[in-house]
Design a protein around this motif. Structure first.
Motif, PDB file in Angstrom:
ATOM      1  N   PHE A 145       0.852  -1.189   0.000  1.00 46.21           N
ATOM      2  CA  PHE A 145       0.000   0.000   0.000  1.00 46.21           C
ATOM      3  C   PHE A 145       0.891   1.243   0.000  1.00 46.21           C
ATOM      4  N   TRP A 146       0.258   2.372  -0.277  1.00 42.91           N
ATOM      5  CA  TRP A 146       0.918   3.677  -0.208  1.00 42.91           C
ATOM      6  C   TRP A 146       0.424   4.415   1.038  1.00 42.91           C
ATOM      7  N   LEU A 147       1.349   5.121   1.694  1.00 43.88           N
ATOM      8  CA  LEU A 147       0.991   5.909   2.873  1.00 43.88           C
ATOM      9  C   LEU A 147       1.482   7.347   2.730  1.00 43.88           C
ATOM     10  N   CYS A 148       0.665   8.260   3.245  1.00 41.74           N
ATOM     11  CA  CYS A 148       1.065   9.657   3.382  1.00 41.74           C
ATOM     12  C   CYS A 148       0.582  10.116   4.764  1.00 41.74           C
ATOM     13  N   PRO A 149       1.378   9.833   5.818  1.00 42.36           N
ATOM     14  CA  PRO A 149       0.915  10.124   7.182  1.00 42.36           C
ATOM     15  C   PRO A 149       0.885  11.620   7.462  1.00 42.36           C
ATOM     16  N   ALA A 150      -0.035  11.997   8.323  1.00 42.60           N
ATOM     17  CA  ALA A 150      -0.121  13.404   8.714  1.00 42.60           C
ATOM     18  C   ALA A 150       0.878  13.731   9.819  1.00 42.60           C
ATOM     19  N   ILE A 151       1.044  12.813  10.780  1.00 40.23           N
ATOM     20  CA  ILE A 151       1.943  13.093  11.905  1.00 40.23           C
ATOM     21  C   ILE A 151       2.877  11.930  12.225  1.00 40.23           C
ATOM     22  N   ALA A 152       2.513  10.686  11.903  1.00 37.18           N
ATOM     23  CA  ALA A 152       3.346   9.493  12.142  1.00 37.18           C
ATOM     24  C   ALA A 152       3.686   9.318  13.621  1.00 37.18           C
ATOM     25  N   GLU A 153       2.670   9.322  14.479  1.00 39.33           N
ATOM     26  CA  GLU A 153       2.878   9.146  15.912  1.00 39.33           C
ATOM     27  C   GLU A 153       3.012   7.674  16.272  1.00 39.33           C
ATOM     28  N   GLU A 177      -0.254  -7.134  12.489  1.00 38.22           N
ATOM     29  CA  GLU A 177      -0.458  -5.708  12.721  1.00 38.22           C
ATOM     30  C   GLU A 177       0.682  -4.908  12.091  1.00 38.22           C
ATOM     31  N   ALA A 178       0.325  -3.799  11.468  1.00 34.77           N
ATOM     32  CA  ALA A 178       1.307  -2.840  10.955  1.00 34.77           C
ATOM     33  C   ALA A 178       1.068  -1.519  11.675  1.00 34.77           C
ATOM     34  N   SER A 179       2.085  -1.028  12.387  1.00 40.35           N
ATOM     35  CA  SER A 179       1.918   0.188  13.190  1.00 40.35           C
ATOM     36  C   SER A 179       3.198   1.007  13.146  1.00 40.35           C
ATOM     37  N   PHE A 180       3.127   2.217  13.706  1.00 35.19           N
ATOM     38  CA  PHE A 180       4.275   3.107  13.760  1.00 35.19           C
ATOM     39  C   PHE A 180       4.989   2.960  15.122  1.00 35.19           C
ATOM     40  N   PHE A 181       6.323   2.880  15.039  1.00 32.78           N
ATOM     41  CA  PHE A 181       7.128   2.832  16.248  1.00 32.78           C
ATOM     42  C   PHE A 181       8.390   3.665  15.998  1.00 32.78           C
ATOM     43  N   ASN A 182       8.537   4.740  16.810  1.00 33.71           N
ATOM     44  CA  ASN A 182       9.678   5.650  16.638  1.00 33.71           C
ATOM     45  C   ASN A 182       9.803   6.130  15.191  1.00 33.71           C
ATOM     46  N   ASN A 183       8.667   6.542  14.627  1.00 28.99           N
ATOM     47  CA  ASN A 183       8.609   7.069  13.260  1.00 28.99           C
ATOM     48  C   ASN A 183       9.028   6.054  12.202  1.00 28.99           C
ATOM     49  N   ARG A 184       8.871   4.781  12.540  1.00 31.50           N
ATOM     50  CA  ARG A 184       9.200   3.726  11.588  1.00 31.50           C
ATOM     51  C   ARG A 184       8.029   2.754  11.462  1.00 31.50           C
ATOM     52  N   MET A 185       8.042   1.975  10.382  1.00 27.50           N
ATOM     53  CA  MET A 185       6.988   0.987  10.175  1.00 27.50           C
ATOM     54  C   MET A 185       7.379  -0.311  10.855  1.00 27.50           C
ATOM     55  N   GLN A 186       6.475  -0.813  11.696  1.00 33.44           N
ATOM     56  CA  GLN A 186       6.729  -2.053  12.405  1.00 33.44           C
ATOM     57  C   GLN A 186       5.627  -3.054  12.103  1.00 33.44           C
ATOM     58  N   TRP A 187       6.040  -4.269  11.712  1.00 31.10           N
ATOM     59  CA  TRP A 187       5.103  -5.369  11.461  1.00 31.10           C
ATOM     60  C   TRP A 187       5.229  -6.393  12.582  1.00 31.10           C
ATOM     61  N   ASN A 188       4.080  -6.760  13.176  1.00 29.00           N
ATOM     62  CA  ASN A 188       4.045  -7.757  14.246  1.00 29.00           C
ATOM     63  C   ASN A 188       3.209  -8.952  13.819  1.00 29.00           C
ATOM     64  N   PHE A 189       3.744 -10.153  14.058  1.00 27.65           N
ATOM     65  CA  PHE A 189       3.029 -11.401  13.773  1.00 27.65           C
ATOM     66  C   PHE A 189       3.064 -12.239  15.049  1.00 27.65           C
ATOM     67  N   THR A 190       1.886 -12.586  15.546  1.00 27.30           N
ATOM     68  CA  THR A 190       1.796 -13.368  16.783  1.00 27.30           C
ATOM     69  C   THR A 190       1.060 -14.673  16.512  1.00 27.30           C
ATOM     70  N   ASN A 191       1.746 -15.788  16.789  1.00 26.80           N
ATOM     71  CA  ASN A 191       1.170 -17.138  16.631  1.00 26.80           C
ATOM     72  C   ASN A 191       0.605 -17.375  15.223  1.00 26.80           C
ATOM     73  N   ILE A 192       1.261 -16.807  14.241  1.00 27.08           N
ATOM     74  CA  ILE A 192       0.822 -16.982  12.854  1.00 27.08           C
ATOM     75  C   ILE A 192       1.517 -18.169  12.201  1.00 27.08           C
ATOM     76  N   PHE A 193       2.767 -18.402  12.551  1.00 28.09           N
ATOM     77  CA  PHE A 193       3.575 -19.410  11.869  1.00 28.09           C
ATOM     78  C   PHE A 193       3.566 -20.713  12.667  1.00 28.09           C
ATOM     79  N   ASP A 194       2.995 -21.731  12.056  1.00 29.77           N
ATOM     80  CA  ASP A 194       2.746 -23.008  12.726  1.00 29.77           C
ATOM     81  C   ASP A 194       4.051 -23.679  13.135  1.00 29.77           C
TER      82      ASP A 194
END
Length: 502
Positions: A145-153, A177-194
């Motif tokens: 996807f494309w992003l253009c964040p307003a503040i990136a909190e 989950e895809a979220s912002f952490f310290n102005n960076r993109m962070q991807w989290n995967f929990t119990n997804i990989f068997d």
């Protein structure tokens, strides 16, 4: 009779018939206030808004298209209905809830989705053909996807899927989950990989590039089932990788992603800014194909459109194009024309296209059919497009020869003798004789001389033989030009005769 009297008589006939014996300048308009007609071909172009708000031909955007591997595609484009922009073009997901708005601030296409950070976003549910619409293994996949964040909190969420899965009678909470952490993109995967137990089944990928407010960036996360590689990219650059294998190394036992209970996905649930061209693929993007890495708004190689062949009178001469267009800096439009007497045997190169310029004289382009084409090119960065609002084709119509006068028909035995006065048109080369068995319908085939119409020289009488005695025939004549026999004028007054034995 002297020359002056001949001129007077000639002008008298001109006025009596309202006939124009001189070449006439005419104009055909494509586009403008009436809009564009159907095009013969259009590659890489679309209709947008041009000068004065009129419809214009411009380059189509480089938005993603639905392919065989498309699981979800939201291009956020609209067509009349505002909600049109929130529809899965692949048809596998349906909208459950939506708090996003369409925004003209886009990077791919004309619109994007605007999220106001209200914690709702766009909620989608998938059918049984969708990756997030069924339980079990997913295989390879890509989310981009494309992003253009307003503040990136910190803590802003761009994508979220959560569910649960039962393994050995234990309920495992699952999260992507895809979220912002310290102005960076962070991807989290929990119990997804068997089978993965390291760090309690949690996998985190954090980009090293900072997100810049009010600037577009392209984000991609992919998983390759053959190698176990989980890879995060921003603007085609690899930001973080991890092998989902035993020991986290390539070539070891691969832990495949397995989804539990079917649940919805949420796009931009807690995010402030714009998002564009959200896509999920059931495969890994082929980075070796340059087209897959082309994220320009408009394709650099441009686009082309060709008008339908436009019928005019035979022998018409194209004079010039008068064009209303818009070409921003570093963009370009190249125009081409061609003409011929019969477009059914035309090819891409025959008749040859002639490149022309706006409002400049055109030479040696004439025929019964005209065609116009244009090549449109964006700027070098692929960010701006030229547009064509209107094309006026200025041409000269060859005057149609005047029909002959005083047509008479005398019936005979299986024949009819036709006679007429010469056409007063000095351009007359001969005549066409039209005949048939119904008034105004000249579809006759009985005459020995051939079916209607019969072409004759510049004469004043002609006998048609082989006609049926007792049948009535209707006749009319037209004059053809000595310059071109295909240039034929209006029909004369109709006469009739019924052949028979005396």
């Amino acid at each position: 009779m002297n020359a002056d009297k001949k001129i007077i008589i000639f002008l008298f006939f001109c006025l009596a018939l309202g006939q124009n014996f001189f070449a006439e300048n005419k104009t055909i308009v494509l586009g403008g206030k009436r809009g564009w007609p159907d095009l013969s071909s259009a590659e890489g172009v679309a209709f947008g808004r041009g000068r004065f708000g009129y419809e214009a031909v411009e380059l189509s955007t480089n938005s993603r298209l639905v392919t065989g591997g498309t699981d979800l595609l939201l291009d956020f484009e609209k067509s009349g209905d505002m909600e049109e922009g929130f529809r899965d073009l692949a048809g596998k997901y349906s909208v459950e809830k939506n708090s996003l708005l369409l925004s003209p601030k886009s990077v791919m296409g004309h619109y994007s989705a605007l999220s106001r950070g209200n914690g709702k976003g766009l909620v989608l549910s998938g059918n049984s053909d969708a990756i997030f619409g069924r339980q079990g293994g997913t295989g390879s996949w890509t989310i981009e996807f494309w992003l253009c964040p307003a503040i990136a909190e910190n803590g802003e969420k761009v994508f979220e899927w959560h569910s649960s899965r039962i393994v050995d009678d234990y309920v495992l909470f699952q999260l992507i989950e895809a979220s912002f952490f310290n102005n960076r993109m962070q991807w989290n995967f929990t119990n997804i990989f068997d089978g993965m137990t390291e760090k309690n089944g949690e996998v985190t990928l954090l980009s090293y590039s900072a997100l810049i407010p009010n600037k577009w960036s392209h984000h991609e996360i992919s998983y390759d089932e053959e190698s176990g590689l989980l890879e995060c990219k921003i603007d085609s650059r690899v930001e973080a990788i991890k092998y989902i294998t035993e020991g986290g190394r390539e070539g070891r036992t691969i832990f495949q992603p397995v989804l539990g209970e079917v649940s919805t996905i949420n796009i931009a649930p807690a995010y402030t800014g714009c998002i564009d061209d959200f896509r999920i693929l059931s495969q890994v993007t082929d980075s070796s194909n340059p087209r897959n890495l082309n994220y320009d708004k408009y394709k650099i190689d441009g686009g082309r459109f060709e008008s339908m062949p436009i019928m005019v009178t035979p022998g018409s001469v194209m004079n010039k194009l008068q064009i209303l267009d818009n070409a921003p800096p570093q963009t370009e439009i190249r125009y081409y024309v061609r003409a011929g007497e019969n477009f059914y045997n035309w090819s891409d190169t025959n008749p040859a296209w002639v490149q022309v310029k706006n409002n400049e004289d055109i030479k040696n382009v004439k025929g019964r059919y005209f065609q116009v084409a244009a090549d449109l090119y964006p700027d070098g960065a692929g960010k701006r497009t030229p547009s064509v609002t209107e094309i006026k084709i200025n041409y000269t119509q060859v005057p149609l020869p005047t029909a002959p006068f005083r047509v008479k028909a005398e019936p005979g035995d299986s024949c009819v003798d036709l006679s007429w006065a010469y056409s007063v048109d000095e351009n007359a080369g001969g005549y066409y004789i039209f005949y048939g068995n119904r008034p105004g319908e000249y579809l006759g085939t009985d005459a020995d001389q051939g079916p209607s119409p019969i072409k004759v020289d510049n004469i004043t009488s002609f006998r048609l033989t082989g006609l049926k005695n007792g049948a009535i025939y209707y006749f009319a004549l037209s004059t053809y030009s000595k310059e071109e026999a295909q240039i034929s004028g209006n029909l004369s007054s109709e006469v009739d005769a019924r052949p028979g034995r005396r």
